[in-house]
Scaffold this motif. Structure first.
Motif, short mmCIF file in Angstrom:
data_model
loop_
_atom_site.label_atom_id
_atom_site.label_comp_id
_atom_site.label_asym_id
_atom_site.label_seq_id
_atom_site.Cartn_x
_atom_site.Cartn_y
_atom_site.Cartn_z
N LEU A 27 51.89 47.46 34.30
CA LEU A 27 50.82 48.08 34.56
C LEU A 27 51.04 49.50 34.15
N ILE A 28 50.05 49.78 33.21
CA ILE A 28 49.89 51.18 32.70
C ILE A 28 48.79 51.86 32.97
N VAL A 29 49.25 53.11 33.44
CA VAL A 29 47.98 53.84 34.31
C VAL A 29 48.06 55.16 33.68
N ASN A 30 46.89 55.78 33.40
CA ASN A 30 46.85 57.32 33.26
C ASN A 30 46.52 57.79 34.46
N THR A 31 47.33 58.89 34.90
CA THR A 31 47.38 59.63 36.29
C THR A 31 47.01 60.98 36.39
N ALA A 32 46.78 61.55 37.59
CA ALA A 32 46.62 63.05 37.79
C ALA A 32 47.14 63.11 39.18
N SER A 33 47.46 64.58 39.25
CA SER A 33 48.03 64.90 40.67
C SER A 33 46.79 65.53 41.40
N PHE A 126 43.38 57.41 36.24
CA PHE A 126 43.71 56.10 37.14
C PHE A 126 43.06 54.64 36.47
N VAL A 127 42.70 54.76 35.25
CA VAL A 127 42.40 53.51 34.48
C VAL A 127 43.76 52.75 34.43
N LYS A 128 43.77 51.45 34.85
CA LYS A 128 45.03 50.54 34.72
C LYS A 128 44.71 49.51 33.74
N PHE A 129 45.88 49.28 32.93
CA PHE A 129 45.77 48.21 32.00
C PHE A 129 47.14 47.21 32.52
N LEU A 130 46.76 45.94 32.51
CA LEU A 130 47.85 44.93 33.00
C LEU A 130 48.20 44.16 31.61
N VAL A 131 49.59 44.40 31.22
CA VAL A 131 49.88 43.85 30.15
C VAL A 131 50.97 42.60 30.70
N ASP A 132 51.13 41.27 29.99
CA ASP A 132 51.95 40.30 30.25
C ASP A 132 53.26 40.54 29.90
N ALA A 133 54.40 39.64 30.02
CA ALA A 133 55.61 39.77 29.74
C ALA A 133 55.92 39.45 27.98
N SER A 134 55.02 39.10 27.66
CA SER A 134 55.08 38.91 25.92
C SER A 134 54.26 40.03 25.18
N GLY A 135 53.79 41.03 26.11
CA GLY A 135 53.03 42.09 25.40
C GLY A 135 51.71 42.08 25.14
N LYS A 136 51.31 40.97 25.71
CA LYS A 136 49.63 40.84 25.29
C LYS A 136 48.84 41.38 26.65
N LYS A 139 44.06 42.73 30.99
CA LYS A 139 42.97 43.54 31.63
C LYS A 139 43.08 44.98 31.82
N GLN A 140 41.82 45.47 31.64
CA GLN A 140 41.65 46.68 31.90
C GLN A 140 40.97 47.02 33.11
N TYR A 141 41.50 47.57 34.45
CA TYR A 141 40.53 47.93 35.36
C TYR A 141 40.16 49.45 35.58
N SER A 142 38.83 49.44 36.06
CA SER A 142 38.18 50.67 36.12
C SER A 142 39.36 51.63 36.82
N ALA A 143 39.10 53.06 36.91
CA ALA A 143 39.70 54.01 37.68
C ALA A 143 39.48 53.93 39.22
N SER A 144 38.28 53.58 39.83
CA SER A 144 38.05 53.15 41.00
C SER A 144 38.95 52.08 41.73
N THR A 145 39.48 50.96 40.89
CA THR A 145 39.90 49.72 41.24
C THR A 145 41.51 50.22 41.97
N GLU A 146 41.25 49.83 43.31
CA GLU A 146 42.43 49.93 43.97
C GLU A 146 43.62 49.39 43.40
N PRO A 147 44.68 49.88 43.49
CA PRO A 147 45.98 48.84 43.21
C PRO A 147 46.17 47.78 43.91
N THR A 148 46.09 47.62 44.92
CA THR A 148 46.01 46.46 46.05
C THR A 148 45.18 45.34 45.28
N ALA A 149 44.27 45.73 44.67
CA ALA A 149 43.14 44.76 44.37
C ALA A 149 43.53 44.06 42.99
N ILE A 150 44.86 44.74 42.46
CA ILE A 150 45.36 43.90 41.30
C ILE A 150 46.28 43.13 41.50
#
Length: 159
Positions: A27-33, A126-136, A139-150
């Motif tokens: 789960l790859i995310v661009n973050t900010a403090s 906080f845009v999130k990208f989900l990558v499977d175990a083979s590197g594929k 999905k891309q999730y919007s910044a507002s998508t709560e992590p629990t929703a993933i």
């Protein structure tokens, strides 16, 4: 080209190949403090703790391109994440995620996200990208998508 051909810099400045994460769900995310969405760190850490033993790794990439909300140094970012959110998932050096200096990882993620999940842009922190175990890229999730929703999507590809 695969996601595993991309090198990144850890928050402490070491070069790391994403090939080190082969076989893991990412789960790859661009973050900010200093963002209204900064509390997403809590949800990301929770997902990491809950699914780490099953093969999930959350990768955080600080970015200062949205409202100047990540102005600190890598050391300050690490300290902030430790003190405020007890972050134990890997954090990386601050990167650009859009524009001509965008890190190759984010260019790759944007161009390899399948329809209908591809937006072609990173709209905020906080845009999130989900990558499977083979590197594929799954999905891309919007910044507002709560992590629990993933969580359900993570569980589905960990199985």
């Amino acid at each position: 080209m695969s996601i595993y051909n991309i090198d990144v810099q850890t928050i402490s400045g070491e070069t790391k190949s994403l090939s080190d994460y082969k076989g893991k769900v990412l789960l790859i995310v661009n973050t900010a403090s200093a963002c209204g969405l900064t509390p997403h760190y809590k949800g990301l850490q929770s997902l990491y703790e809950q699914y780490q033993d099953k093969g999930l790794v959350v990768l955080g990439f600080p970015c200062n391109q949205f409202g100047g909300q990540e102005p600190g140094t890598n050391e300050e970012i690490q300290s902030f994440c430790d003190l405020n959110y007890n972050v134990t998932f890997p954090l990386f050096a601050k990167v650009d995620v859009k524009g001509e200096n965008a890190h190759p990882l984010f260019t790759y993620l944007l161009t390899h996200t399948p329809e209908p999940y591809r937006t072609g842009e990173i709209e905020w922190n906080f845009v999130k990208f989900l990558v499977d175990a083979s590197g594929k890229v799954i999905k891309q999730y919007s910044a507002s998508t709560e992590p629990t929703a993933i969580a359900a999507d993570i569980v589905a590809i960990l199985a």
